[in-house]
Motif scaffolding. Sequence first.
Motif, short mmCIF file in Angstrom:
data_model
loop_
_atom_site.label_atom_id
_atom_site.label_comp_id
_atom_site.label_asym_id
_atom_site.label_seq_id
_atom_site.Cartn_x
_atom_site.Cartn_y
_atom_site.Cartn_z
N ALA A 22 0.84 -1.21 0.00
CA ALA A 22 0.00 0.00 0.00
C ALA A 22 0.87 1.26 0.00
O ALA A 22 0.57 2.23 -0.70
N ASP A 23 1.97 1.25 0.77
CA ASP A 23 2.88 2.38 0.79
C ASP A 23 3.55 2.57 -0.57
O ASP A 23 3.71 3.69 -1.05
N ALA A 24 3.94 1.47 -1.19
CA ALA A 24 4.56 1.53 -2.51
C ALA A 24 3.59 2.10 -3.53
O ALA A 24 3.97 2.91 -4.39
N GLU A 25 2.34 1.72 -3.44
CA GLU A 25 1.33 2.22 -4.38
C GLU A 25 1.10 3.72 -4.18
O GLU A 25 0.97 4.47 -5.15
N ARG A 26 1.06 4.17 -2.92
CA ARG A 26 0.88 5.60 -2.65
C ARG A 26 2.08 6.40 -3.17
O ARG A 26 1.91 7.43 -3.82
N LEU A 27 3.29 5.93 -2.89
CA LEU A 27 4.49 6.62 -3.36
C LEU A 27 4.55 6.63 -4.88
O LEU A 27 4.86 7.65 -5.49
N ALA A 28 4.19 5.52 -5.51
CA ALA A 28 4.18 5.46 -6.97
C ALA A 28 3.19 6.47 -7.55
O ALA A 28 3.47 7.10 -8.57
N GLY A 29 2.05 6.64 -6.89
CA GLY A 29 1.07 7.62 -7.36
C GLY A 29 1.62 9.04 -7.35
O GLY A 29 1.41 9.81 -8.29
N VAL A 30 2.35 9.38 -6.30
CA VAL A 30 2.95 10.72 -6.22
C VAL A 30 4.06 10.85 -7.27
O VAL A 30 4.16 11.88 -7.95
N LEU A 31 4.87 9.82 -7.41
CA LEU A 31 5.96 9.88 -8.38
C LEU A 31 5.43 9.96 -9.82
O LEU A 31 6.04 10.59 -10.67
N LYS A 32 4.27 9.34 -10.07
CA LYS A 32 3.65 9.44 -11.40
C LYS A 32 3.29 10.89 -11.72
O LYS A 32 3.35 11.31 -12.87
N ALA A 33 2.90 11.64 -10.69
CA ALA A 33 2.59 13.05 -10.90
C ALA A 33 3.84 13.81 -11.37
O ALA A 33 3.74 14.74 -12.16
N PHE A 34 5.00 13.40 -10.87
CA PHE A 34 6.26 14.01 -11.29
C PHE A 34 6.67 13.56 -12.68
O PHE A 34 7.40 14.27 -13.38
N ALA A 35 6.26 12.38 -13.09
CA ALA A 35 6.80 11.72 -14.27
C ALA A 35 6.19 12.21 -15.58
O ALA A 35 5.89 11.42 -16.46
N ASP A 36 6.02 13.48 -15.71
CA ASP A 36 5.49 14.05 -16.94
C ASP A 36 6.20 15.38 -17.17
O ASP A 36 6.26 16.21 -16.27
N PRO A 37 6.76 15.58 -18.36
CA PRO A 37 7.51 16.82 -18.62
C PRO A 37 6.69 18.09 -18.40
O PRO A 37 7.21 19.07 -17.86
N ALA A 38 5.42 18.08 -18.78
CA ALA A 38 4.59 19.28 -18.59
C ALA A 38 4.41 19.57 -17.10
O ALA A 38 4.45 20.73 -16.67
N ARG A 39 4.22 18.53 -16.29
CA ARG A 39 4.04 18.74 -14.85
C ARG A 39 5.33 19.22 -14.19
O ARG A 39 5.29 20.06 -13.29
N LEU A 40 6.44 18.69 -14.63
CA LEU A 40 7.72 19.18 -14.10
C LEU A 40 7.90 20.66 -14.44
O LEU A 40 8.34 21.44 -13.61
N ARG A 41 7.54 21.03 -15.65
CA ARG A 41 7.63 22.44 -16.04
C ARG A 41 6.66 23.29 -15.22
O ARG A 41 7.01 24.39 -14.82
N LEU A 42 5.46 22.79 -14.98
CA LEU A 42 4.50 23.53 -14.16
C LEU A 42 5.07 23.78 -12.77
O LEU A 42 5.00 24.90 -12.26
N LEU A 43 5.62 22.76 -12.15
CA LEU A 43 6.22 22.92 -10.82
C LEU A 43 7.31 23.98 -10.86
O LEU A 43 7.40 24.85 -10.00
N SER A 44 8.14 23.93 -11.89
CA SER A 44 9.24 24.89 -12.04
C SER A 44 8.72 26.31 -12.27
O SER A 44 9.22 27.27 -11.66
N LEU A 45 7.72 26.45 -13.12
CA LEU A 45 7.15 27.77 -13.41
C LEU A 45 6.49 28.38 -12.17
O LEU A 45 6.64 29.57 -11.89
N ILE A 46 5.78 27.56 -11.42
CA ILE A 46 5.12 28.06 -10.22
C ILE A 46 6.16 28.46 -9.17
O ILE A 46 6.06 29.52 -8.56
#
Length: 120
Positions: A22-46
């Motif tokens: 369950a912990d691995a699944e939760r961590l993977a869900g958060v890491l999936k949010a990071f695993a997209d170039p547009a989302r990484l750029r959004l974090l950087s821009l904000i």
Amino acid sequence: MGTAKTAMPAISPLTGDPIKRADAERLAGVLKAFADPARLRLLSLIQSAPEGEASVSDLTSALNLSQPTVSHHLRILTEAGLLERDKRGVWAYYRLVPAAIAQIADLLTPPRKRATKRAR
């Protein structure tokens, strides 16, 4: 990590102890949010915005993506607990959740390196 967002596991997968499924699944869900170039750029821009926050309209032109696409990515980052959303009138402003970013970094830093980092 906050409201109806993905809660981070209490144990790092790098501590030497097996991480629970369950912990691995939760961590993977958060890491999936990071695993997209547009989302990484959004974090950087904000993060780099003068006030440390930005609205969808601020981010749409910078990414050259449509408003619905930017809103979709912001929703994923918010649900993962990486961003906070503040509604002001008709506008919503997003800002990073520094504790969430630090918590992920801590979970992914091997214990020996973490001890060295804190000793400095």
